[in-house]
Scaffold this motif. Structure first.
Motif, PDB file in Angstrom:
ATOM      1  N   ALA A  96       4.535  -1.803  -4.437  1.00 48.34           N
ATOM      2  CA  ALA A  96       4.136  -2.850  -5.382  1.00 48.34           C
ATOM      3  C   ALA A  96       3.308  -2.255  -6.528  1.00 48.34           C
ATOM      4  N   ASP A 155       6.111  -6.216  -9.542  1.00 45.17           N
ATOM      5  CA  ASP A 155       5.676  -7.125  -8.483  1.00 45.17           C
ATOM      6  C   ASP A 155       4.414  -6.591  -7.826  1.00 45.17           C
ATOM      7  N   GLN A 157       3.113  -7.598  -5.097  1.00 43.04           N
ATOM      8  CA  GLN A 157       3.111  -7.772  -3.647  1.00 43.04           C
ATOM      9  C   GLN A 157       4.248  -7.038  -2.944  1.00 43.04           C
ATOM     10  N   ALA A 158       5.433  -7.039  -3.534  1.00 42.18           N
ATOM     11  CA  ALA A 158       6.632  -6.561  -2.830  1.00 42.18           C
ATOM     12  C   ALA A 158       7.114  -5.223  -3.384  1.00 42.18           C
TER      13      ALA A 158
END
Length: 212
Positions: A96, A155, A157-158
Motif C-alpha cells: 500500500a 491505495d 490500505q491494499a
C-alpha cells in the motif's frame, strides 16, 4: 487459508498471463542455434529449461512485513536458459502506498499485466509528453523501450500485484533517482542540470544514500 486462496488465484492468473510474453517486442539479436548453452554447463536436460525461483512466492504469498516495492525476476541472470530467447519476466509487488520509481528499460519494451489492486502508471516520450493511466485488475499497459516510466500504488490500505514481460532476456533497468544522485556525479553538474543549488543536491543525495 488466506495463503491458499492467494496461491490459487495467483496461479490461475499467472497461467492466463503467459500470452503477455508472446506480445512483448523482441529486442535481442537472433541466435543460430535452438538455445545457448552456458560454458559451465556440460549436460542439458529438462532442468535447464525449468525455473523454480517463484515457488516460494506461490507457497507463502507476497511479504506482509514490508512497505517497499519488490520484484521477483526471471531474466538470463537468474534463468540462463533465457539467454538468446528475447524473453524475461518479473512479478511485481506493491505494498500500500509504494512506488516503483522513475526508471527506464534500456534494452526492451515492457508489457505490464495488473493481477490485483490498483496502479497509477505513467511514461514520458521523446517530446517530453507525459502519458498517465489508472489501471484496474485485468488491465495491461505497454512501456516502450527506453522511455522513462513509473508505477505507483495509490491505495493506502491494499497492495497491488502485477506481472511484467520484457522483449529481452536482459532488459536492463536504470533508476533515474539513483543514477542521478547516487553515482558520484559532481554536485555542481547536478545543480546546473536541475537549475538548483548545491545544498539542495546534497540533501537529495543524503535522502537517497543506502541505509546502513
Amino acid at each position: 487459508m488466506a495463503s491458499k486462496t492467494f496461491t490459487m488465484t495467483f496461479f490461475s492468473l499467472l497461467i492466463s498471463s503467459f500470452t503477455i510474453i508472446q506480445m512483448a517486442i523482441a529486442g535481442d539479436p537472433d541466435i543460430i542455434s535452438d538455445f545457448i548453452v552456458p560454458t559451465n554447463v556440460t549436460t542439458i536436460d529438462a532442468s535447464f529449461f525449468t525455473f523454480t525461483g517463484m515457488r516460494a512466492l506461490i507457497k507463502s504469498g507476497p511479504p506482509t512485513n514490508t512497505t517497499t516495492f519488490k520484484a521477483w525476476k526471471a531474466s538470463s541472470a537468474e534463468f540462463p536458459a533465457l539467454n538468446g530467447q528475447s524473453i524475461s519476466y518479473d512479478v511485481l509487488y506493491f505494498p500500500a502506498g509504494s512506488i516503483n520509481p522513475l526508471h527506464t528499460r534500456v534494452r526492451a519494451t515492457g508489457l505490464l499485466f495488473l493481477l490485483q489492486g490498483t496502479l497509477q502508471v505513467g511514461l514520458v516520450d521523446a517530446t517530453n509528453k507525459l502519458f498517465t493511466q489508472t489501471l484496474q485488475a485485468g488491465d495491461m499497459f505497454v512501456f516502450p523501450k527506453g522511455l522513462v516510466h513509473y508505477q505507483y500504488n495509490p491505495d493506502a490500505q491494499a497492495p497491488a500485484i502485477a506481472i511484467a514481460a520484457f522483449g529481452s532476456s536482459n532488459p536492463g533497468s536504470v533508476a533515474i533517482p539513483t543514477a542521478s544522485f547516487n553515482t558520484g556525479i559532481d554536485d555542481i553538474v547536478l545543480a546546473k542540470s536541475f537549475k538548483t543549488d548545491v545544498a539542495t543536491i546534497q540533501a537529495l543525495k543524503a535522502g537517497l544514500a543506502p541505509k546502513p
